[in-house]
Design a protein around this motif. Structure first.
Motif, short mmCIF file in Angstrom:
data_model
loop_
_atom_site.label_atom_id
_atom_site.label_comp_id
_atom_site.label_asym_id
_atom_site.label_seq_id
_atom_site.Cartn_x
_atom_site.Cartn_y
_atom_site.Cartn_z
N TYR A 1 0.79 -1.23 0.00
CA TYR A 1 0.00 0.00 0.00
C TYR A 1 0.82 1.28 0.00
O TYR A 1 0.27 2.36 -0.17
N VAL A 2 2.15 1.17 0.14
CA VAL A 2 3.03 2.33 0.01
C VAL A 2 4.13 2.08 -1.02
O VAL A 2 4.42 2.95 -1.84
N GLN B 1 5.19 5.68 -8.44
CA GLN B 1 5.36 6.76 -7.46
C GLN B 1 6.81 7.12 -7.19
O GLN B 1 7.09 8.18 -6.62
N THR C 1 -3.84 7.13 -6.21
CA THR C 1 -2.98 6.18 -5.51
C THR C 1 -1.52 6.54 -5.67
O THR C 1 -0.73 6.46 -4.72
N ARG D 1 0.72 7.27 -2.37
CA ARG D 1 1.87 6.42 -2.05
C ARG D 1 3.17 7.20 -2.13
O ARG D 1 4.09 6.94 -1.34
N PRO E 1 -0.70 5.34 3.02
CA PRO E 1 -1.14 4.04 2.49
C PRO E 1 -2.44 4.17 1.70
O PRO E 1 -3.40 4.81 2.17
#
Length: 737
Positions: A204-205, A229, A322, A326, A331
């Motif tokens: 989630y990160v 990211q 997202t 992130r 998260p």
């Protein structure tokens, strides 16, 4: 030393005394240590802070990317040929955020270096702390710990040196010229984003390729998306997004405020945000939503042009959201609601109206085949205990909240319990996942001009999906996770109905529409047979079964209709319609059929191949009315991606993309795009020749991976006649021999 930064000394001079004024003694400039260089040890700190994958950290001149609430190392060199002496020398580091930094307001961290060799740091109390780690004649090494609630963004640093015995002397001040990125830290329990099951943070990160589920309830699949990211363009773009949100610097450390701002700024409706929404099917002015393979190119373009990017749809908004979350260390995951309600009047119902001739009327309410939003993980100190954890945020502009297009964060626990009074936008999310669908037909004899036909309590929110953490299936659906239970109790259960009635009590419109008495038992029972999926090029049928449960014949006025629709439920093209009257015998059973052939629907098919069939019937003798609809998908082929058995970092490898044209017509203006973080440095587009009817073609492309590891690759094909054809593969990159 790598990562050392040039420094500029800020000279400090006393103001000249005004003529005829009283003259005061001017303190002398301190004979303090003079800084030669300072290193924030970007690479070393990145390993400890789990930020080493950020490309900014791996540049020739590394940029510090740190997480709050966790100590990091600083190495200072002085010009003097003596070590820093904590008993004699004073050393203060001042970290500043925003235009008017203030330590009391949390936008400035003032760190006086202490001689503290203990392993334990002071408790988190909103302050920054620092201590001497090591000092010799060459360099001084410090440990700095930011506050666990410090604002998220770009910080600045200056250093002040002095001599403790010269308390009245002016210190020497040096300013650090480079940016320092400070992010959320969900690995630290005092951070509001802390997640106890820390293995989940790998997904989630830290996971930069994921899946977004699209399609219908009967036919859905996970479309790969490159979040990216860690790309060097993303973090600066994310900070630019936050700057455009105009948040007060004092709340930039609050994930509630940050996530709500992201939901506002990813769409362009109010603040010239990242993406322009478009569901029309006409994308000539920009890029078709289905052509995007990830977020990086979108954010890069937005940051460089300072203009909204054209175009996006809900799943693109969610992918970009997202990525930003992130990148900031918040998260986040993408969530897809199959059969999603858009309740435009806060009634907890989707009201479908038909005119005298059984033609549907536009009322503002709609049902999307699928709708995609996000969840972000955080504490909710503004709500009663137990409402923290996953919070729904939605960047797709549907309805305004506090006057602008934003949605959330809404506690999933509040949604499940029907607690509409809790912030933010809980009622809208309850409707999205659990609204009742009510059908009405125009009738001059009815009190409000429309007669209520039938209602469905189980049509909306049929399945709510996300990608399972730390599981990846490049070609299948083994990584799909059903999280419907997080949003509502089992459909039709007493608890689920009680939740809806609890929510309705907090809304005037919901009390008016939802809490209506049920219909009395009628003479005829109707069933619209659902279709799961149809392969493109195949025919299909609309079937309605009618059973007469009384001893008298009945006369029916029936309409059957098939249309192509955009995935948000808006009709694109009427494909076929049949209407007429017929009699059903006493205790009889009949099936009405309407066949639709490929030649009838293919010219009118729109992106994603979504179809809607509906049926409306009226019993002339009793005025009993009934309506039902079903959505299904015309399924398109997948791209097969062939990866060599051995792919080596920094060496060119060839890929093969194979696709078969399923249509009996030629495809024109064909393009293939593919993308993969760490496998490719940018998105690749290949212009292709026309593809003949039912022809299978193979296209070759190259990749040069930048480092070892297992990565995802995403491909998208488009043409004038066939859109949104996707494929994916996993790439295992071996290290250089």
């Amino acid at each position: 030393m790598p990562g050392e930064t040039a420094w500029s000394r800020v000279s400090v001079s006393p103001e000249p005394a005004a003529e005829h004024s009283t003259t005061f003694a001017v303190p002398a400039v301190s004979d303090a240590l003079t800084l030669s260089s300072l290193s924030l040890e970007a690479l070393r700190n990145a390993s400890a802070h789990r930020t080493r994958r950020f490309e900014l950290v791996r540049l020739s001149r590394p940029v510090p990317v740190l997480r709050r609430g966790q100590h990091f190392d600083v190495v200072i060199k002085f010009n003097e040929q003596r070590p820093f002496d904590l008993e004699k020398d004073s050393l203060r580091l001042v970290f500043s955020f925003g235009q008017n930094p203030n330590a009391v307001k949390g936008t400035q961290g003032v760190v006086s270096i202490l001689n503290d060799s203990s392993e334990c740091w002071p408790v988190h109390d909103g302050r920054w702390y620092g201590r001497l780690k090591n000092s010799d004649s060459n360099e001084t090494e410090l440990e700095i710990r930011p506050s666990a609630d410090a604002p998220i963004g770009v910080w600045r640093l200056k250093v002040e040196t002095g001599v403790k015995e010269e308390s009245s002397a002016i210190p020497k001040v040096y300013e650090h010229k480079e940016q320092i990125y400070l992010l959320f830290n969900p690995w630290v329990k005092d951070d509001a984003t802390f997640m106890e099951k820390q293995a989940l943070l790998d997904e989630y990160v830290l996971q930069d390729v994921g899946k977004i589920w699209v399609g219908t309830y009967q036919s859905h699949w996970g479309r790969q998306w490159v979040f990216g990211q860690f790309d060097k363009a993303v973090l600066p773009a994310a900070m630019f997004v936050l700057e455009r949100a105009n948040l007060d610097p004092t709340i930039r450390g609050n994930p509630i405020a940050i996530s709500r701002a992201i939901s506002k700024l990813v769409n362009s409706n109010d603040d010239a945000g990242v993406l322009v929404g478009n569901w029309s099917g006409n994308y000539a002015a920009g890029t078709a939503p289905g052509a995007w393979t990830g977020s990086v190119k979108i954010l890069e373009q937005y940051h460089s042009t300072k203009q909204p990017v054209q175009f996006g749809q809900c799943w693109v908004f969610a992918g970009v959201t997202t990525t930003i979350c992130r990148a900031l260390g918040l998260p986040s995951r993408v969530v897809t609601n199959l059969v999603s309600a858009h309740d435009s009047n806060a009634s907890l119902t989707v009201d479908k109206y038909f005119d005298y001739n059984s033609r549907p009327l536009d009322t503002g309410d709609s049902i999307w085949n699928f709708h995609v939003w996000n969840e972000a993980w955080m504490a909710r100190p503004d709500l009663p205990k137990g409402y923290g954890g996953w919070q729904a945020i939605d960047a797709t502009p549907q309805e305004t909240s506090d006057g602008v297009y934003q949605c959330g964060p809404a506690s999933l626990q509040a949604i499940r319990q029907g607690s509409v009074g809790f912030k933010y936008d809980v009622q809208f999310l309850i409707s999205s996942v659990n609204a009742d669908v009510v059908y009405w037909k125009q009738d001059p004899t009815a009190e409000i001009g429309y007669r209520r036909m039938n209602a469905s309590t189980a049509e909306v929110g049929r399945k709510i999906l996300t990608k399972q953490a730390n599981v990846f299936d490049a070609t299948g659906q083994a990584d799909m996770e059903d999280i419907t239970w997080l949003y509502k109790a089992k459909e039709g259960s007493q608890l689920e109905r009680s939740t809806m009635y609890n929510a309705a009590r907090g809304s005037t419109n919901a009390r008016r529409y939802l809490l209506q008495p049920g219909e009395a038992r009628e003479d005829l029972v109707f069933t619209l047979n659902d279709l799961d999926k149809i392969n493109v090029g195949d025919k299909f049928e609309i079937n309605v079964t009618i059973k007469n449960e009384v001893d008298d014949a009945r006369t029916l006025d029936v309409t059957l209709c098939a249309s192509s629709v955009y995935y948000n439920g808006v009709e694109a093209n009427l494909i076929k319609k049949a209407a007429g009257k017929f009699k059903i015998r006493p205790r009889g059973r009949d099936v009405l059929r309407l066949e639709v052939t490929p030649t009838e629907y293919l010219p009118k098919l729109v992106e994603y191949g979504m179809m809607k069939i509906f049926a409306v019937a009226t019993v002339l003798e009793t005025k009993q009315t009934w309506a039902a609809e079903d959505d299904f998908q015309i399924v398109k082929p997948k791209i097969s991606v062939k990866v060599p058995e051995k792919v080596v970092a920094k060496q060119v490898s060839s890929l093969e993309f194979t696709l078969k044209n399923p249509l009996k017509t030629t495809l024109h203006n064909c393009k293939l795009q593919y993308e993969g973080p760490h496998v490719l440095t940018s998105n690749v587009t290949i212009d292709m020749d026309d593809i003949g009817p039912e022809e299978e073609i193979t296209v070759k492309g190259d990749v040069t991976p930048v480092r070892k590891g297992k990565f995802g690759l995403v491909a998208v094909f488009s043409s004038d006649e066939l859109h949104d054809v996707t494929g994916s593969a996993s790439v295992e990159v071996q290290p250089v021999a």
